[in-house]
Design a protein around this motif. Structure first.
Motif, mmCIF file in Angstrom:
data_model
loop_
_atom_site.group_PDB
_atom_site.id
_atom_site.type_symbol
_atom_site.label_atom_id
_atom_site.label_comp_id
_atom_site.label_asym_id
_atom_site.label_seq_id
_atom_site.Cartn_x
_atom_site.Cartn_y
_atom_site.Cartn_z
ATOM 1 N N ASP A 102 25.304 4.888 -4.594
ATOM 2 C CA ASP A 102 24.790 4.415 -3.310
ATOM 3 C C ASP A 102 23.298 4.172 -3.451
ATOM 4 O O ASP A 102 22.680 4.515 -4.463
ATOM 5 C CB ASP A 102 25.093 5.408 -2.188
ATOM 6 N N GLU A 293 30.461 8.579 4.986
ATOM 7 C CA GLU A 293 30.858 7.895 3.766
ATOM 8 C C GLU A 293 32.302 7.398 3.859
ATOM 9 O O GLU A 293 33.072 7.802 4.744
ATOM 10 C CB GLU A 293 30.680 8.828 2.566
ATOM 11 N N ARG A 294 32.653 6.537 2.919
ATOM 12 C CA ARG A 294 33.967 5.897 2.962
ATOM 13 C C ARG A 294 35.101 6.905 2.867
ATOM 14 O O ARG A 294 36.069 6.852 3.630
ATOM 15 C CB ARG A 294 34.071 4.875 1.826
ATOM 16 N N GLU A 321 30.808 -1.021 8.081
ATOM 17 C CA GLU A 321 30.681 -1.796 6.845
ATOM 18 C C GLU A 321 31.778 -2.843 6.770
ATOM 19 O O GLU A 321 32.942 -2.582 7.116
ATOM 20 C CB GLU A 321 30.747 -0.861 5.643
ATOM 21 N N VAL A 324 34.577 -5.046 2.257
ATOM 22 C CA VAL A 324 34.912 -4.036 1.259
ATOM 23 C C VAL A 324 36.323 -4.304 0.766
ATOM 24 O O VAL A 324 37.116 -5.017 1.399
ATOM 25 C CB VAL A 324 34.796 -2.614 1.836
ATOM 26 N N SER A 330 35.907 2.017 5.071
ATOM 27 C CA SER A 330 34.558 1.468 5.104
ATOM 28 C C SER A 330 33.615 2.485 5.729
ATOM 29 O O SER A 330 33.995 3.269 6.606
ATOM 30 C CB SER A 330 34.536 0.158 5.894
ATOM 31 N N SER A 331 32.386 2.463 5.286
ATOM 32 C CA SER A 331 31.386 3.388 5.798
ATOM 33 C C SER A 331 30.997 3.016 7.226
ATOM 34 O O SER A 331 31.072 1.853 7.638
ATOM 35 C CB SER A 331 30.158 3.358 4.886
ATOM 36 N N THR A 504 24.731 -1.450 -5.808
ATOM 37 C CA THR A 504 24.948 -0.498 -4.712
ATOM 38 C C THR A 504 24.894 -1.160 -3.338
ATOM 39 O O THR A 504 24.697 -0.482 -2.340
ATOM 40 C CB THR A 504 23.882 0.607 -4.772
ATOM 41 N N MET A 506 25.689 -2.715 0.227
ATOM 42 C CA MET A 506 26.648 -2.529 1.312
ATOM 43 C C MET A 506 26.380 -3.604 2.362
ATOM 44 O O MET A 506 25.230 -3.936 2.641
ATOM 45 C CB MET A 506 26.517 -1.132 1.939
ATOM 46 N N GLN A 507 27.431 -4.123 2.958
ATOM 47 C CA GLN A 507 27.311 -5.171 3.963
ATOM 48 C C GLN A 507 27.772 -4.627 5.315
ATOM 49 O O GLN A 507 28.839 -4.014 5.423
ATOM 50 C CB GLN A 507 28.147 -6.394 3.570
ATOM 51 N N GLN A 524 21.640 -2.665 2.214
ATOM 52 C CA GLN A 524 22.256 -3.950 1.883
ATOM 53 C C GLN A 524 21.637 -4.614 0.663
ATOM 54 O O GLN A 524 22.164 -5.600 0.171
ATOM 55 C CB GLN A 524 22.127 -4.899 3.085
#
Length: 643
Positions: A102, A293-294, A321, A324, A330-331, A504, A506-507, A524
């Protein structure tokens, strides 16, 4: 017609006077403060403070600032700093429990002690001089021993193995693994903030709460486009982050019977001892984020109708998020804005667990560790171990490859033999040519430069473990080069292991109002997965520092006895001592004289024989002479023996 030039001059003067105001309305200084909270699987809480200050370029905004710290601006201008990162860290990031895949672990998990790297916009032959001046300035600014990095034995110039930095020619890197971190370093760091620690999220930074944590790292990242080396005109961006891992106080709650250990509930007041009394009035935005977290989200969805936790404050927004591989895991980010809170209504986020939940943090492709081999004070070996974080499945093809970059700096007194590199793949020795794609080594030079190794390893994705070993000899230091705690050992800085093929990023599904959020931007941002190994402690041959003290003490004692006795003999005067004795006898009185006469009659000796013999008598002179000769003989024998 004579008034026309005057009118034109007046118009130009007005335009020049109001130009800074017009520019300032378009380009202005900005300051953001944000806090990211995240529960960890091992009953701890991650608190990540992020402060960001921005100032437009000097060419359009000028050199007078209202929010940006003047000390940092002068540092950039004087030393022509293009990019710089400075970190003070106590403890080591636990990659296996707290995660290694991450943005927080890759960008903010730092090695113990001090780490500094910087790139300059100067000719290559001037980089070392600018680096030395920069270390002295930072040492005075942050009350630390960063000036020790000015020596060429403590820093190096990476080519391509450190983070894949584009400015390798002007880049310098150095570490101080044994540097202690305390409030003397945190206070100057807080003074760079517009509100310091008096208001806003920085008011949560209670010193006892921070330094009793398992891990804390304060970081300063500086990037500048002041010198026209790039096409971007973003000015100067200063990022200040503080990452803390704390153990919350256990709060008993009603839970179902389970063999799994329960997670402790917590709040801001319980872990920091304070609440947030609103935002810093100079900040453009002030937000608090709670991240799940996921894997934790997946475990919560298994509970179905049962709620896994409860928040004491209703979040203003829930950010999920997107994009994925598995939409069900998803987070999630809960956002809380500090705009509506004040001293009369402070913000105190509480997180209460309802059921015990077990989850794991995302892991890097490989777990990297480093250890010493061998025994004795003459030679040894360093081993870098890489183990797969996930069990191998049958879907991986033979053509899949895993790239690993290794960057290691070793002090000059640990003499590495790079021709002894051996590689073990899945427990079996293999040829290094099968896996090392590229390597660069720079052997150390005694008291001049450290040893550097940069290597690119290429493994098949089906690997389970790999180990890289190098042999070394332990050097000898001059007695003046030993530190005060030489018997503790000497530190080898952490090695940097990165995975360029893994990002790492994330969207999140956010709108334009949150695009300027520093925390969301960092989450992101695409950055390579990176981890640091342990700091190694190497024992070297050290002299017995107590022996010189014992020799000096005993020698001084003998000489004191010798010269003391000699001076005592030379300075004595017999006549003065006889007069002193007679004067003392006269003062004793009649009773003492009668007693003396009575004693003489009983012994049948004349009264004069009771007087003590003068020091100049043959008997006393022979005793003194014997003593002087004895002391002189002992001193001569002692000197002959040790010479």
């Amino acid at each position: 017609m004579a008034l026309k030039p005057v009118a034109i001059s007046f118009f130009l003067l007005c335009c020049c006077s109001f130009a800074p105001i017009l520019v300032g309305s378009v380009l202005e200084e900005e300051f953001y403060e944000e806090l990211l909270l995240k529960p960890l699987p091992d009953r701890k809480v991650l608190s990540h403070f992020h402060f960001e200050s921005r100032v437009p370029p000097t060419s359009t905004y000028g050199s007078h600032h209202h929010l940006f710290p003047k000390a940092i601006y002068q540092l950039v201008q004087k030393f022509r700093v293009r990019e710089m990162e400075l970190s003070f860290t106590q403890g080591r990031w636990n990659y296996e429990r707290w995660g290694g895949f991450d943005a927080i672990s890759s960008n903010n998990a730092k090695p113990p002690g001090v780490e500094l790297w910087a790139s300059f916009d100067v000719p290559q032959h001037q980089v070392d001089a600018y680096w030395k001046n920069l270390t002295h300035t930072l040492s005075g600014l942050f009350c630390a021993s960063i000036n020790f990095l000015e020596s060429s034995t403590t820093y190096t110039s990476p080519s391509w193995g450190f983070r894949g930095h584009p400015y390798s020619d002007s880049l310098r890197y150095g570490t101080l693994p044994r540097e202690a971190v305390c409030t003397e370093n945190l206070t100057p760091w807080l003074k760079l903030l517009p509100c310091r620690d008096k208001a806003g999220l920085s008011a949560l930074l209670d010193r006892p709460s921070i330094y009793k944590g398992f891990y804390h790292s304060q970081r300063l990242l500086l990037s500048s486009t002041e010198f026209g080396s790039t096409r971007l005109e973003s000015g100067i961006v200063l990022e200040q982050t503080l990452t803390v891992v704390l153990q919350p106080f256990t709060q008993r709650t009603t839970m179902t019977c389970s063999s799994e250990p329960s997670q402790p509930s917590w709040s801001l007041n319980s872990i920091f001892g304070r609440k947030v009394d609103g935002r810093c009035v100079l900040s453009k935005s002030s937000n608090v984020y709670l991240q799940l977290e996921r894997d934790l989200v997946s475990q919560l969805k298994i509970l179905e109708n049962e709620k896994g936790f409860e928040l004491s404050v209703i979040p203003e927004r829930v950010i999920k998020e997107v994009h994925v591989l598995h939409n069900d895991s998803s987070s999630i980010l809960y956002m809380f804005s500090m705009e509506k809170y004040s001293e009369s209504e402070p913000f105190d986020l509480g997180f209460t667990w309802k059921v015990p939940i077990v989850w794991s943090s995302p892991q890097a492709p490989l777990h990297a560790s480093r250890f010493l081999m061998g025994s004795g004070n003459e030679r040894g070996a360093i081993a870098i171990s890489l183990k797969s974080a996930e069990p191998n499945n049958g879907n991986i093809t033979d053509t899949c490859r895993l790239r690993v970059d290794v960057f290691q700096v070793v002090p000059w007194y640990v003499k590495m033999y790079y021709h002894t590199i051996q590689l073990f793949f899945d427990g079996q020795p293999r040829s290094i040519n099968d896996f090392i794609e590229r390597i660069r080594v720079s052997p150390s030079e005694d008291k001049v430069s450290p040893g550097v190794m940069e290597a690119v390893l290429n493994f098949p994705c089906t690997m389970k473990s790999a180990a890289l070993t190098l042999e070394f000899d332990k050097g000898f230091l001059h007695i003046d080069e030993y530190p005060p705690d030489a018997n503790q050992g000497f530190d080898i800085p952490s090695a940097v292991v990165s995975f360029p093929d893994f990002q790492t990023s994330m969207q999140f599904g956010i709108d334009n109002t949150l695009n300027r959020s520093p925390t969301l931007s960092k989450l992101q941002e695409k950055s390579r997965v990176l981890s640091y190994t342990e700091v190694l402690l190497v024992p070297l041959t050290t002299p017995d520092f107590s022996m010189p003290y014992n020799v000096i003490t005993l020698t001084c004692t003998v000489f004191a006895l010798y010269f003391g006795s000699l001076l005592n003999v030379l300075r004595k005067r017999a006549g003065e001592e006889e007069r002193f004795l007679k004067r003392g006898a006269a003062k004793n009185g009649l009773i003492s004289q009668l007693l003396s006469k009575l004693s003489a009659k009983l012994r049948r000796r004349p009264l004069g024989s009771q007087q003590s013999l003068p020091p100049s008598s043959p008997f006393i002179s022979s005793k003194l002479l014997f003593r002087v000769v004895l002391v002189a003989g002992i001193a001569a024998i002692w000197q002959y023996y040790f010479s």
